[in-house]
Structures are given as C-alpha cells and as structure tokens.
Design a protein around this motif. Sequence first.
Motif, PDB file in Angstrom:
ATOM      1  N   LEU A  46      -5.478  -7.300   1.792  1.00  0.00           N
ATOM      2  CA  LEU A  46      -4.439  -7.763   0.871  1.00  0.00           C
ATOM      3  C   LEU A  46      -3.052  -7.440   1.413  1.00  0.00           C
ATOM      4  O   LEU A  46      -2.103  -8.205   1.210  1.00  0.00           O
ATOM      5  N   VAL A  47      -2.918  -6.309   2.088  1.00  0.00           N
ATOM      6  CA  VAL A  47      -1.647  -5.963   2.728  1.00  0.00           C
ATOM      7  C   VAL A  47      -1.294  -7.020   3.763  1.00  0.00           C
ATOM      8  O   VAL A  47      -0.151  -7.485   3.855  1.00  0.00           O
ATOM      9  N   ALA A  78       0.821  -1.209   0.000  1.00  0.00           N
ATOM     10  CA  ALA A  78       0.000   0.000   0.000  1.00  0.00           C
ATOM     11  C   ALA A  78       0.858   1.263   0.000  1.00  0.00           C
ATOM     12  O   ALA A  78       0.320   2.370  -0.014  1.00  0.00           O
ATOM     13  N   ARG A 114      -5.306   1.221  -4.677  1.00  0.00           N
ATOM     14  CA  ARG A 114      -5.990  -0.080  -4.718  1.00  0.00           C
ATOM     15  C   ARG A 114      -5.836  -0.818  -3.383  1.00  0.00           C
ATOM     16  O   ARG A 114      -6.815  -1.377  -2.847  1.00  0.00           O
ATOM     17  N   PHE A 115      -4.637  -0.814  -2.834  1.00  0.00           N
ATOM     18  CA  PHE A 115      -4.399  -1.628  -1.640  1.00  0.00           C
ATOM     19  C   PHE A 115      -4.661  -0.882  -0.339  1.00  0.00           C
ATOM     20  O   PHE A 115      -4.871  -1.508   0.697  1.00  0.00           O
ATOM     21  N   ARG A 135      -7.069  -3.285   2.853  1.00  0.00           N
ATOM     22  CA  ARG A 135      -5.920  -3.588   3.717  1.00  0.00           C
ATOM     23  C   ARG A 135      -5.768  -5.090   3.980  1.00  0.00           C
ATOM     24  O   ARG A 135      -4.712  -5.541   4.407  1.00  0.00           O
ATOM     25  N   GLU A 150      -2.448  -8.861  -7.197  1.00  0.00           N
ATOM     26  CA  GLU A 150      -3.437  -9.708  -6.532  1.00  0.00           C
ATOM     27  C   GLU A 150      -3.315 -11.157  -6.981  1.00  0.00           C
ATOM     28  O   GLU A 150      -3.424 -12.090  -6.159  1.00  0.00           O
TER      29      GLU A 150
END
Length: 609
Positions: free
Chosen positions: A466-467, A431, A459-460, A464, A541
């Motif tokens: 995905l982080v 991020a 996007r990230f 969060r 992703e």
Amino acid sequence: MADGTTSTLSNPGLSFADSRDVDVFVETLDRFERGELSADQWRSFRLLNGTYGQRQEGELSMVRAKIPQGALSADQLVAVADVADRFSRGFCHITTRQNFQFHFVPLEQVGEAMYALARAGITTKEACGNAVRNVTTSPTAGVADDELFDVTPYASALTRFFLRRPIASSLPRKFKIAFSGGGRDHSFALVNDIGFEARITEAGARAFRVTVGGGTALMCQGGQELFASLPAVEILCVAEAVARVFQARGDRVNRKKNRMKFLMKQIGWDTFRALVLEAYEQVRAEETPTLGFDPESPPRQESAPASRSLAPTTSQLDALVMFDRPRGPGITPKFLSVVGDPDGARFLRTNVRAQSQSGHSVIMVVVPLGDLSSGRLRALAALSRAFSDGTVRTTIGQNLLLRWVPNHELRSLYSLLKRIGLAEPDPESIADVGSCPGAESCKLAVTQSRGLADLLGARFKANRSLVDRAPGVSIRVSGCPNGCGLHHVSTLGFQGGLRKIDGRPVPQYHVYAGGDLSGSDAKFGRIIGKVTARRIPDVVERLIGHYESRRSDGESMTQFLARAPVAELRSAISDLEKLDASSATAEDYVDLGETQSFKPATTEGECVA
C-alpha cells in the motif's frame, strides 16, 4: 556563548543557552509559590520559558527544548537523553517545529531539568508563549543536491538576533519563521508568519523571497509575497519591521484571532504592507542590524569531518539500550525488528539520499510517533560521531537525519541502526504518520491523535504494498482544530472531534484531503467527511483505490486529491461515515490508545495563553 553558560560544547555554534535564564525561572517560581504572583502572571512567564501545563491534575508540565534549525551535537543528544531519564518518562518527543519536548515533568523539577539542558547549550527560552518561536529550516540545508544555497547561517543569525530581544517575547501571539533553500525539500515556509525562500538574482547575488501571514488552524492561509527578491543582507531589518507592526497593531484581546494573518485581513494587505515598509525604513535609519558575516560568503560552509570516532560495537550498542525502559503514562515507544526487509534493500532505497558533496549521503532515521528513548538517543549520539559529522538534524516530519555519511559506510550504519530497532524504511510515507501529542497531555485536544497515528503506522507497515501504491503521500493527525500536527497541509489529514450515538460520545476525525506545500502557493486539504476513529485506516485504503481508478496519466495521489471534486471524494468514503447504535461495536466508544470509554474533556489550551 552567553556569559551565564558553563557548557564545554565541542561545537559552540550550536549553543543558544544562558544559565541565567534558568536562575530567573527558579526565582520566579519561588515568588509564585510564595503568592507574590498571580496564576496568570506565572503562566505567561513560564510559557515564555518553555513550560506548558498539562491536562492532568497536579503540577505536571511539558518542557519544550528549543532546537534552532533542528541541529544538535552528539553531546547535546546525550544531555537530552539524561533529561528524559531523570525528569520525564525515559523518552522525549520530536515536534513538527524541530524541537524536543519532555512530558509529565513535575513542576518542582523543571528548573533542574533546564539547568541540565543549559549546560549542554540547549535553551527553552521563548520556545512557547507569545514569542518568536523556533526558526526552522530544511534538515538537508547545506547538503541538498538541489538547493540554491545553504540557508542555515541566515536562519541562525535571525535566531540569535531575536533570542532574548524584548520584542521577541512581548508579541500579541506566537510568531513563526522558516527558511527554505529553494529545492524540493522545504520547511513549510508558506504557513509561517514569515517565510524566507532562497533566490539568486540575475547578478548572481543571494536573496530571499519573503512571504508573510501564513498559518493553519482557524483560518488556513498561505503567506503573501512581501518581497520577490530581498537582498540577503536585509533579512534582519525586514523581520524586525514585521514584528514591530504586529506588536503595535495585533489584537491582544481576542486571543483566538490574534495571529498576524488576522491583522492582515482586518486592515487589508495594502495597509499592512505600507506599515511594514515604513517600519523597515525606520529600522534601517536607527541602526541597521548586521548578520555578522558577509551575506555572499557566510562562514559556515560544511565539509566532511577530518576525523571520526570508532564505530561502536554491537555489544556497546546493546549496553546502551539494554536498560531502556520507556514508561507511561501514555503510549510508550517500541523499537521492533522490521518485517519484510531482511537485507535492508528497501531501507537503503527509501531512507538514503545523495548529498551535493560527492561520496556522501544523508540517512533518515524513522522515529515512530516522534518518540525517542534515552538509550536510543545515546546510541544515535555514538553513531553520529562514527558515521556522520557528530551532529543530527530533527525534521518537520518528526524524524532524525544523519548527514555526511560516507557512501561505503551506508550498509554498516544500516546494520547498527537495525541492531537498535531504528531501521524502519519509508520515512514520511503512509507508514510513518506524524501526530501532535493530542489528548495524552494537551489541554485543548479532543482525541488521542497519537493512538490513531500508531494504528495507521502499524496497518501500513504490515502491508508495504500500500505504501508503494501511494508514493509521496503524507498523513498527519491532530487532536483538535489547531495546526500542531500539520494535518491541514498533508496529503491526508485527520482532525480530532466527536459525535454522539444515543447520547454516548464516540471519537471521530474530520478527513482532510489534498494538502500540499511543494509549490509556490499553499494548498490546504479540503474536508471530505467525518469518520469514527477506528475506521480511519479503511478511509486511507479506500482513497488509494479511488485514486488508482480515477487518476490521470502521471498524476500523483496528492495532485489527484487536490483537484478531484469534494463530492466525488466524499462519495468514495460515505459508507464509512455511517454509524449508529445497531452497528457500533464496544470498541467504537473507546478512543485509540485508551482502555476506558471515551470521555472528552477539554479546557482552554495554553497555546492561546
């Protein structure tokens, strides 16, 4: 402080400026404008004084302020803010070598900007060109809880040794040096021309592992070990010896292959090492340069400040940022409220790290795209005086670090950072994407790397989770094959390029996976595909999901991407590579951060001038 500097800095140790450098710059510009110097002579001179030409037509320049070891006082932050306001776009840019850059500066105002910086002790001398560039360190040097010792005094001594030394500005090509304290924080020393990594001998003495010839771009190579354990007192001698060999033997004709790593390849490691050792003995015989302090007991031992300023009130901070108006051209910074972290729990978990000194912590301030507006610079100066030791550190990840924050003040500082829109969590994660300036200003860049970094970060930040699924993963973007964005050594790196669909250019990126400099050897990312710009977030992703389905127990994503077969990783994103006239959208033909159709236009970059 040099005689020509009129600064009244509260911390003279952070002054590296001499106003006489600016006098010479202004006089030389006058000579050029009178026709007494050729364009090539003027270009070589201005580069050695921190001034690049930009890709835009007209007399616009990028001015680079050299920030040794990334350390600035609060007074210097205010000076940077003033220069950003008066001469640039109301904001400045933090680089991956811990410097500050000001873009779109009219050439006729560069001298005035340099004088303003020099009065605060900030120099542009040898910040660019074929010179010894900024000597970098970890921003936590001196306070890291796992370092062997503070390398800052040694890096500062080497900075002052080379600064304005004739050899430092007469090399065949740029020359980079970095110091590491030996802990988990590092300064990418392995991809520098000289890397110094702290060691402690069996007898308990301070020493350095010395590596040479590291670099990225056209030929990625980790530094080779010159000394396993060099006594700390000898670092100036060795650095001088390496520079002498490079000055004498480096290629001054083929400018794209004249970094020191190419010389080492050309003549062979054994010959190169023998030449350095010979030069090393010559330096020692002539007059051994001294550090200026006992290498076993350097004078700069950090401690908590004896007193601090009162914390600024919210109304005072509001007043500092109220008229903050970053302006174009190009992408301008936005400082927005963080979504999804109402009480700051995530920030305090991801941005705070305990110091080795009890009762204190460091706080990482995320600076999106490395851009800081003048009002926020002034606000951070005030916060550093109240909560830190009156200094800040720039990071290789293009953020800022506040040190010596009392643990009981962490939440108060967080609240004030939130007030000015600088409370983003997850520093240097997916991020918080790093980027070079790209085609916004650089002559060599193909794509708008900052546009991609902005898209990825947005996007990230919006997801969060995905982080959390990709801990420790770094993403960096470059607009060309050079290594300014450090894309070769990040977990995921993206290098700008183009493809054509029915004759129309489309921005795309080479996808690098598995770069890592955390160990004793450098690991460079491997190319696993070429994907158009707007599909790059989907690449990230997709690779996170692939990692989760194929990883071994305890394996990080960085480790997985470094060991997985290229064919396997390529297969995981192969469908995202496909694009033709029938599937392309109108947006695919427009680079990120732009509104017009993609029209790549590159010229010879001044980084090889």
